[in-house]
Motif scaffolding. Structure first.
Motif, mmCIF file in Angstrom:
data_model
loop_
_atom_site.group_PDB
_atom_site.id
_atom_site.type_symbol
_atom_site.label_atom_id
_atom_site.label_comp_id
_atom_site.label_asym_id
_atom_site.label_seq_id
_atom_site.Cartn_x
_atom_site.Cartn_y
_atom_site.Cartn_z
ATOM 1 N N LEU A 8 7.300 39.764 39.189
ATOM 2 C CA LEU A 8 6.998 39.022 40.535
ATOM 3 C C LEU A 8 6.004 38.144 40.311
ATOM 4 C CD1 LEU A 8 8.194 38.709 43.426
ATOM 5 C CD2 LEU A 8 6.575 40.387 44.136
ATOM 6 N N GLY A 9 6.280 36.900 40.726
ATOM 7 C CA GLY A 9 5.235 35.834 40.439
ATOM 8 C C GLY A 9 5.035 34.956 39.260
ATOM 9 N N LEU A 10 5.814 35.199 38.182
ATOM 10 C CA LEU A 10 6.027 34.518 37.139
ATOM 11 C C LEU A 10 6.536 33.218 37.288
ATOM 12 C CD1 LEU A 10 6.855 37.034 34.239
ATOM 13 C CD2 LEU A 10 4.581 35.916 34.914
ATOM 14 N N LYS A 11 6.140 31.917 36.914
ATOM 15 C CA LYS A 11 6.528 30.744 36.936
ATOM 16 C C LYS A 11 6.998 30.373 35.597
ATOM 17 C CE LYS A 11 3.839 29.572 40.925
ATOM 18 N NZ LYS A 11 2.568 28.609 41.294
ATOM 19 N N GLY A 12 7.892 29.039 35.914
ATOM 20 C CA GLY A 12 8.526 28.320 34.592
ATOM 21 C C GLY A 12 9.361 27.386 35.103
ATOM 22 N N THR A 13 10.211 27.010 34.137
ATOM 23 C CA THR A 13 11.113 25.954 34.381
ATOM 24 C C THR A 13 12.564 26.579 34.399
ATOM 25 O OG1 THR A 13 9.844 24.440 33.423
ATOM 26 C CG2 THR A 13 12.009 23.545 33.580
ATOM 27 N N ALA A 14 13.335 26.221 35.450
ATOM 28 C CA ALA A 14 14.720 26.350 35.543
ATOM 29 C C ALA A 14 15.671 25.482 35.328
ATOM 30 C CB ALA A 14 15.188 27.244 36.777
ATOM 31 N N ARG A 15 16.727 25.869 34.184
ATOM 32 C CA ARG A 15 17.848 24.780 33.964
ATOM 33 C C ARG A 15 18.948 25.301 34.719
ATOM 34 N NH1 ARG A 15 19.749 25.337 28.127
ATOM 35 N NH2 ARG A 15 21.254 26.666 29.146
ATOM 36 N N LEU A 16 19.724 24.322 35.550
ATOM 37 C CA LEU A 16 20.646 24.539 36.467
ATOM 38 C C LEU A 16 21.963 23.768 35.653
ATOM 39 C CD1 LEU A 16 18.149 24.629 38.242
ATOM 40 C CD2 LEU A 16 19.876 24.435 40.080
ATOM 41 N N ASP A 17 22.887 24.497 35.298
ATOM 42 C CA ASP A 17 24.193 24.187 34.753
ATOM 43 C C ASP A 17 25.405 23.517 35.559
ATOM 44 O OD1 ASP A 17 22.696 23.880 31.969
ATOM 45 O OD2 ASP A 17 23.389 25.941 31.923
ATOM 46 N N GLY A 18 25.642 22.725 35.647
ATOM 47 C CA GLY A 18 26.953 22.135 36.594
ATOM 48 C C GLY A 18 28.297 22.252 35.817
ATOM 49 N N HIS A 19 29.027 21.204 36.004
ATOM 50 C CA HIS A 19 30.308 20.935 35.612
ATOM 51 C C HIS A 19 30.079 20.330 34.083
ATOM 52 C CE1 HIS A 19 29.477 17.529 37.779
ATOM 53 N NE2 HIS A 19 30.324 16.691 37.143
ATOM 54 N N ARG A 20 31.088 20.382 33.200
ATOM 55 C CA ARG A 20 31.147 19.696 32.261
ATOM 56 C C ARG A 20 31.391 18.083 32.022
ATOM 57 N NH1 ARG A 20 30.705 23.281 28.026
ATOM 58 N NH2 ARG A 20 31.338 25.497 28.343
ATOM 59 N N VAL A 21 30.641 17.534 31.366
ATOM 60 C CA VAL A 21 30.964 16.046 31.293
ATOM 61 C C VAL A 21 30.568 15.769 29.682
ATOM 62 C CG1 VAL A 21 30.205 15.712 33.430
ATOM 63 C CG2 VAL A 21 28.657 15.630 31.548
ATOM 64 N N ALA A 22 31.164 14.541 29.140
ATOM 65 C CA ALA A 22 30.960 13.992 28.225
ATOM 66 C C ALA A 22 29.362 13.843 27.606
ATOM 67 C CB ALA A 22 31.704 12.527 27.704
ATOM 68 N N LEU A 23 29.209 13.927 26.396
ATOM 69 C CA LEU A 23 27.707 13.937 26.006
ATOM 70 C C LEU A 23 27.300 12.777 26.387
ATOM 71 C CD1 LEU A 23 25.487 15.316 24.489
ATOM 72 C CD2 LEU A 23 26.352 14.467 22.329
ATOM 73 N N ILE A 24 27.753 11.741 26.000
ATOM 74 C CA ILE A 24 27.541 10.138 26.636
ATOM 75 C C ILE A 24 27.086 10.109 27.978
ATOM 76 C CG2 ILE A 24 29.741 9.123 26.560
ATOM 77 C CD1 ILE A 24 28.883 6.421 25.524
ATOM 78 N N TYR A 25 27.798 10.503 28.972
ATOM 79 C CA TYR A 25 27.210 10.466 30.233
ATOM 80 C C TYR A 25 26.204 11.530 30.453
ATOM 81 C CZ TYR A 25 27.529 11.084 35.185
ATOM 82 O OH TYR A 25 27.260 11.190 36.597
ATOM 83 N N TRP A 26 26.082 12.734 29.786
ATOM 84 C CA TRP A 26 24.811 13.510 29.815
ATOM 85 C C TRP A 26 23.611 12.756 29.438
ATOM 86 C CZ3 TRP A 26 21.154 15.465 26.539
ATOM 87 C CH2 TRP A 26 20.426 16.528 26.955
ATOM 88 N N LEU A 27 23.642 11.901 28.347
ATOM 89 C CA LEU A 27 22.355 11.359 27.713
ATOM 90 C C LEU A 27 22.189 9.875 28.830
ATOM 91 C CD1 LEU A 27 23.651 11.363 23.985
ATOM 92 C CD2 LEU A 27 21.544 12.474 25.274
ATOM 93 N N ALA A 28 23.300 9.285 29.314
ATOM 94 C CA ALA A 28 23.104 7.916 29.798
ATOM 95 C C ALA A 28 23.001 8.047 31.441
ATOM 96 C CB ALA A 28 24.337 6.926 29.622
ATOM 97 N N ARG A 29 22.810 9.233 32.135
ATOM 98 C CA ARG A 29 23.006 9.580 33.447
ATOM 99 C C ARG A 29 21.785 9.243 34.009
ATOM 100 N NH1 ARG A 29 21.520 13.306 37.383
ATOM 101 N NH2 ARG A 29 20.433 14.432 35.725
#
Length: 436
Positions: A403-424
């Motif tokens: 309890l109490g540890l901190k960090g960074t969360a990665r939230l994954d949504g729906h799938r898209v093309a890699l070019i959209y992921w890079l250019a969003r």
């Protein structure tokens, strides 16, 4: 024909530029070039098309031995630079046949378009060696020959595009196709958000009344049992009020005893008994309320767990209002992930989407979780900025981080093309900048 080679060069250029078609231009190249330098034989070869003209003949016989031999010579010796060639430059049967078809000394003149791309080659052959003046004049002639041929054979945009595509090396095409396929590869659209491990269902301890905290009996992360005193409020005022209430109750009780004795002899005193009893009840209720407040001023843990609070020294002596949160009691093993998502990073997320928590203490071992909810509206974060609260439950069977540890969360949504992921994100910046 003039004795001045420069005048002959200008006249030859005029003839080449005024040629009505490629046949006429080819005739000028292989026959009229004698105005600049003497030669016995000449031949014109166009890349991709073959032999187009030969000096001294009206037409070319496609399957003739001389035609086939010349085409092989052009394919083997043609280059992008003006060069002299001799039979020794050809090995094998083609070199042995040279003396049968051509004089000993030949000059190869490349024909290029305005972009420097080779269109074909003009061959001039004679018995004596080529001088520097002859080569200079003929090199100049090959320059406007190439321009004239390019004008007469200007390809359509589609043909030009096909030519450029086919001229690209095969490994580059494969590399480009691989890059395109990689950019179309589906990946999950994800965002990052600062996160913390928080209690799943903590017991929030609030101030039961207005007052000043006199003492905090627990330390941060201290295990507590049910009924343990967590903190207490200052009871000085309550103690004084309780003493006054008790004395008023004693006085009212004495008045009741006196009135009861007088009621045997005085009917008027008998009528006062009901009023005195009501006063005693009022004083008793007031004293009971004060005693209840005295008991409630000592706040106890409603269940076992660990104490979650800030520095206890910061709380001692601080005035609090009724209902104000002071600390919480939580189970150290019943935890979940809380993250704050910036409004600019909000993407389409649904309950159950995967969440990965990278703790600052152990970033190489991500903790898996499942999304519970994301608030629709942005609310103030603890630091005052606006954000969307995110809650995620840890994977089943996982004991969970501390309890109490901190960090960074990665939230994954729906799938898209890699070019959209890079250019969003760049597209969002550009859109905000141009106002679209």
């Amino acid at each position: 024909m003039s004795d001045n080679p420069l005048i002959n060069l200008l006249g030859l250029e005029e003839h080449a530029r005024k040629a009505a078609n490629s046949t006429e231009l080819g005739f000028v190249m292989v026959n009229d070039s004698r105005a600049l330098a003497f030669y016995r034989q000449a031949a014109l070869f166009i890349d991709g098309e073959g032999l187009k003209a030969v000096s001294g003949v009206a037409g070319i016989e496609a399957g003739a031995p001389f035609t086939l031999w010349l085409e092989r010579v052009f394919k083997r010796l043609a280059s992008d630079d003006v060069r002299q060639v001799r039979p020794a430059d050809l090995d094998g049967a083609d070199g042995a046949e040279w003396s049968e078809w051509l004089p000993r000394h030949a000059l190869l003149l490349p024909l290029k378009d305005r972009d420097g791309l080779r269109l074909g080659t003009l061959l001039l052959a004679r018995d004596e060696d080529w001088g520097e003046q002859d080569i200079a004049l003929l090199t100049r002639a090959s320059d406007f020959y190439g321009h004239a041929w390019a004008v007469l054979h200007r390809p359509s945009p589609v043909t030009e595009w096909k030519r450029k595509v086919t001229s690209i090396p095969r490994y580059r095409l494969k590399l480009a196709a691989g890059i395109v396929l990689a950019l179309l590869f589906p990946v999950r659209l994800s965002v990052l958000a600062p996160a913390e491990v928080v209690a799943h269902n903590p017991a929030v301890i609030r101030s039961p009344m207005d007052g000043v905290i006199e003492k905090v009996h627990v330390r941060p992360n201290q295990p507590v049992g049910e009924g343990d005193i967590l903190f207490e409020l200052d009871r000085t005022t309550l103690t004084g009020k309780l003493e006054v209430a008790k004395k008023a109750l004693s006085t009212a009780q004495a008045e009741l005893d006196q009135a009861t004795q007088q009621a045997f002899f005085d009917s008027k005193a008998k009528g006062q008994l009901a009023i005195i009893r009501a006063r005693i009840e009022e004083r008793s209720a007031e004293a009971a309320q004060l005693e209840d407040l005295m008991a409630r001023s000592q706040v106890k843990a409603p269940r076992a767990g660990v104490a979650v609070l800030d520095d206890p020294a910061e709380w001692q002596g601080r005035p609090v209002n009724v209902g104000e949160k002071v600390l919480a009691v939580a189970s150290p093993h019943d935890v979940e992930v809380e993250a704050w998502l910036a409004p600019a990073d909000v993407i389409a997320l649904e309950k159950g989407d995967p969440v990965s928590l990278f703790l600052n203490a152990d970033p190489l071992s991500p903790v898996s979780a499942r999304l519970l909810y994301v608030t629709y509206e942005a609310i103030p974060q603890p630091d005052g900025t606006l954000g969307h609260r995110v809650r995620a439950e840890l994977a089943k069977g996982d004991s969970g981080p501390r309890l109490g540890l901190k960090g960074t969360a990665r939230l994954d949504g729906h799938r898209v093309a890699l070019i959209y992921w890079l250019a969003r994100r760049p597209l969002a910046v550009v859109r905000n900048f141009v106002g679209l």
